[in-house]
Scaffold this active site. Structure first.
Site, mmCIF file in Angstrom:
data_model
loop_
_atom_site.group_PDB
_atom_site.id
_atom_site.type_symbol
_atom_site.label_atom_id
_atom_site.label_comp_id
_atom_site.label_asym_id
_atom_site.label_seq_id
_atom_site.Cartn_x
_atom_site.Cartn_y
_atom_site.Cartn_z
ATOM 1 N N GLU A 215 0.830 -1.205 0.000
ATOM 2 C CA GLU A 215 0.000 0.000 0.000
ATOM 3 C C GLU A 215 0.866 1.256 0.000
ATOM 4 O O GLU A 215 0.585 2.216 -0.722
ATOM 5 C CB GLU A 215 -0.942 0.016 1.219
ATOM 6 N N ASP A 360 -4.564 -9.795 -8.038
ATOM 7 C CA ASP A 360 -4.861 -8.893 -9.156
ATOM 8 C C ASP A 360 -3.649 -8.165 -9.753
ATOM 9 O O ASP A 360 -3.285 -8.352 -10.913
ATOM 10 C CB ASP A 360 -5.948 -7.885 -8.751
ATOM 11 N N GLU A 464 -18.411 -6.159 -2.558
ATOM 12 C CA GLU A 464 -17.017 -6.629 -2.489
ATOM 13 C C GLU A 464 -16.890 -8.065 -3.027
ATOM 14 O O GLU A 464 -15.928 -8.386 -3.705
ATOM 15 C CB GLU A 464 -16.516 -6.535 -1.049
ATOM 16 N N GLU A 483 -12.165 -0.044 -9.917
ATOM 17 C CA GLU A 483 -11.822 -1.037 -10.952
ATOM 18 C C GLU A 483 -12.767 -1.044 -12.149
ATOM 19 O O GLU A 483 -12.334 -1.151 -13.293
ATOM 20 C CB GLU A 483 -11.724 -2.443 -10.339
HETATM 21 C C1 DMJ Z 1 -6.212 0.317 -5.286
HETATM 22 O O1 DMJ Z 1 -5.501 0.736 -4.179
HETATM 23 C C2 DMJ Z 1 -5.344 -0.327 -6.299
HETATM 24 O O2 DMJ Z 1 -6.007 -0.315 -7.506
HETATM 25 C C3 DMJ Z 1 -4.942 -1.729 -5.930
HETATM 26 O O3 DMJ Z 1 -4.204 -2.385 -6.903
HETATM 27 C C4 DMJ Z 1 -6.102 -2.582 -5.536
HETATM 28 N N1 DMJ Z 1 -7.277 -1.879 -5.402
HETATM 29 C C5 DMJ Z 1 -7.314 -0.579 -4.810
HETATM 30 C C6 DMJ Z 1 -8.639 0.069 -5.079
HETATM 31 O O4 DMJ Z 1 -9.693 -0.785 -5.107
#
Ligand code: DMJ
Length: 641
Positions: A215, A360, A464, A483
């Site tokens: 993060e 992801d 979610e 997304e």
């Molecule tokens: C974001 O912080 C980024 O896109 C991350 O890769 C995963 N998803 C969150 C938002 O949903």
């Protein structure tokens, strides 16, 4: 009185529909008022009744067959008998039953007037500023805005185990840093400069904050390097952004943060990093040895840019080593990775392989690293991963816009066996169509996006987790995630189809209606009841608003300046620049083979770029991206009617 008539009318209507279906197909008794499950069930009956070739069709491409398990088998036998006569008379598809209504979709989606586009652009701009101005007024220098109470929010110091908050909030003005480049996308040079100066004057990473490496990397490091690059870009495509006295302070801050993240890569037997570090003291003594694939394997874009900007290979080296380690631990049988791994033993703790949470951005950064740095091994890994995904995760008919069967869907499977592990998909997976666009697979992108859009239409948000078996949310919150709009934007860039502008408008309108509160936009606690939580995550300004604005702003310098840009996983913009393809160091792993052996031919077919949209057939660019019959099928399958 009126109510009673209405109820009686509805019951009569329902009975008539049941009767017709009963007479035609023997379906009446199953068509109950609680229709979500039963309609879906009936769809399979119809499917079986009209299937052209039951034996070949029933091979493993139908994910909805799995919904009903043994019940399906029983139904299949009954229906096969019941439908045998009809199928032998005339071969039909249940999809034809929907055909009559195709105009409804074409009417709704096939045009988008310029005036409406401008209006939507303004709406996106206002949305951003309502969140941003209130953050600056009530929350800065804290990390986030609590949009209901109009207050700031920092780390939860009283409850260190509250990782939902503490993984992200580090007491470093997170929302401001994350929003910097959106200000430039919106053309606000003066506020961008003011914000940069505020960051330089007030932000320090010398904090007793334990944050998640992933993060901190995507939101803070990414925000800083993107702003620095745009500020120092000699071409200044976003206007006269640079200012006198700027002395690379953002880059120094980025470097300082990255150095504080480095302890995560020490004392790990595999090279896969620890999930969290304390910015002052390093890896906490009680740290767990488990991390998720996305968390450990999505650091290469930011770390690689930093290395190339400052001429120090360390950051790229540790990030790349982590990717290689994860990659080497994929299953030999399926080529898939799991979602949680022990960083000391290399054992997979979570064997679920999917496209959403925990995995992801791992896939995303394989392709994006290649686009940015041009390293062949990244593309080879991505292509191999993509092939495994298509082989083992994808269910449904072969082609998005042709043929029979269920719409394509990507399910969660066991990494070793490829067997389905559950019946939900998550909201994070909605980024994948955008990645498919970057990979040139627009056909698959269109279908997956359409499925998520249907879920959005049903709830006015994305839960979610959505359970496709139950046609209901499994996890109910929606924290303003980007997304779906990200994929919508990329699909619009690839197809220029007005459908995607409508999708963007729908998304924006539901955000206004369901999430706007006194001082900003709030997380939906419950997508059905629309109850809220007092939290506005920083990605709402850095991604959700940015993609919405760009969707409607065709003339943005990002589109028109002649330069090419890449979006990081947090939506930060980075020019695709030759300087990121030039390394100032020799091979990072001189004594090792690449993550993959060199292919026989060194020729790689490259992912598509924006000019590829010229290769999309004209009818696909200007008609609906997905035939009405399939759109309707998807709407039906998520319980929209
Ligand atoms: C974001 O912080 C980024 O896109 C991350 O890769 C995963 N998803 C969150 C938002 O949903």
């Amino acid at each position: 009185m009126q109510w009673r008539s209405l109820v009686i009318g509805l019951v009569v209507l329902r009975l008539s529909v049941s009767c017709v279906l009963w007479l035609a197909f023997g379906l009446g008794p199953n068509l109950s008022l609680g229709f979500n499950f039963h309609l879906n069930f009936n769809l399979h009956k119809l499917d079986l009744l009209f299937r052209e070739d039951k034996d070949t069709e029933s091979k493993d491409n139908s994910w909805s067959q799995r919904i009903h398990g043994p019940k399906y088998e029983e139904t299949a036998t009954t229906c096969a008998k019941a439908g045998g006569e009809q199928t032998s008379k005339k071969k039909k598809s249940y999809l034809r039953l929907f055909d009559g209504s195709k105009d409804e979709y074409a009417r709704r989606y096939s045009a988008f007037p310029d005036a409406l586009k401008s209006q939507m652009k303004e709406m996106a701009r206002e949305m951003f500023y309502f969140g941003y101005d209130n953050y600056m007024k009530y929350a800065f220098p804290e990390d986030e805005l609590n949009p209901i109470d109009c207050e700031g929010r920092g780390p939860d110091v009283l409850n260190p185990s509250n990782i939902n908050i503490n993984d992200v909030l580090g007491n470093y003005s997170l929302t401001l840093i994350d929003a910097l480049d959106t200000l430039l996308v919106l053309g606000n040079v003066s506020e961008f400069q003011r914000a940069v100066k505020l960051v330089i004057d007030t932000v320090s990473f010398d904090k007793d904050s334990t944050v998640q490496v992933f993060e901190a990397n995507i939101r803070i490091l990414g925000g800083l390097i993107s702003a620095h690059i745009l500020l120092t870009d000699p071409k200044q495509p976003f206007g006269p952004v640079s200012f006198e006295g700027y002395d690379n302070e953002l880059l120094h801050l980025a470097h300082d943060l990255a150095v504080r993240l480095l302890p995560a890569f020490e004392h790990t037997d595999t090279g896969i990093p620890y999930p969290r570090v304390n910015l002052k003291t390093g890896v906490p003594p009680d740290s767990i040895n488990e991390t998720c694939t996305a968390g450990a394997g999505s650091l290469l874009v930011e770390f690689g840019i930093l290395s190339r900007l400052i001429g120090d290979s360390t950051f790229e080296w540790v990030a790349r080593r982590a990717v290689r380690a994860l990659w080497s631990l994929r299953s030999n049988e399926t080529g898939l990775l799991g979602n949680v791994i022990n960083i000391q033993t290399g054992q997979w703790v979570g064997k679920q392989s999917g496209l959403g949470a925990g995995m992801d951005s791992f896939y995303e950064y394989l392709l994006k690293s290649y686009i940015l740095f041009g390293e062949k091994e990244d593309y080879q890994m991505f292509q191999a991963a993509y092939e495994s995904i298509q082989n083992h995760l994808r269910r449904g008919r072969d082609s998005c816009n042709e043929g029979e069967g269920d719409p394509p869907l990507y399910v969660n499977v066991n990494m070793y066996s490829g067997e389905i592990m559950n019946t939900w998909i998550d909201s994070l997976q909605a980024f994948f169509p955008g990645l498919q666009v970057l990979n040139g697979d627009v056909d698959n992108a269109i279908c997956l996006h359409a499925f998520y859009y249907a879920i959005w239409k049903r709830f006015g948000a994305l839960p979610e987790r959505y359970n496709w078996q139950l046609q209901a949310p499994d996890v109910l919150f929606y924290p303003l995630r980007p997304e779906l709009v990200e994929s919508t934007y990329l699909l619009y860039q690839a197809t220029k189809n007005p459908f995607y502008l409508h999708v963007g408008m729908d998304i924006m309108q539901s955000l206004e209606q369901n999430t706007k509160v006194r001082c900003g936009y709030a997380t939906l606690h419950h997508v059905v009841e629309k109850s809220k939580e007092d939290r506005m995550e920083s990605f709402f300004l850095s991604e959700t608003c940015k993609y919405l604005y760009l969707l409607f702003d065709e003339d943005n310098p990002l589109h028109k300046s002649g330069h090419k840009y890449l979006f990081t996983t947090e939506g930060h913009i980075v020019p695709i620049d030759k300087r990121f393809r030039e390394k100032q160091w020799d091979d990072l792993f001189p004594c090792e083979e690449g993550a993959l052996a060199e292919p026989e031919s060194t020729h790689l077919s490259h992912p598509s770029n924006i000019s590829n949209c010229n290769r999309i057939p004209v009818e696909q660019r200007f008609a609906l991206p997905l035939k009405s019959v399939y759109m309707r099928q998807i709407d039906h399958m998520v319980g929209l009617f």
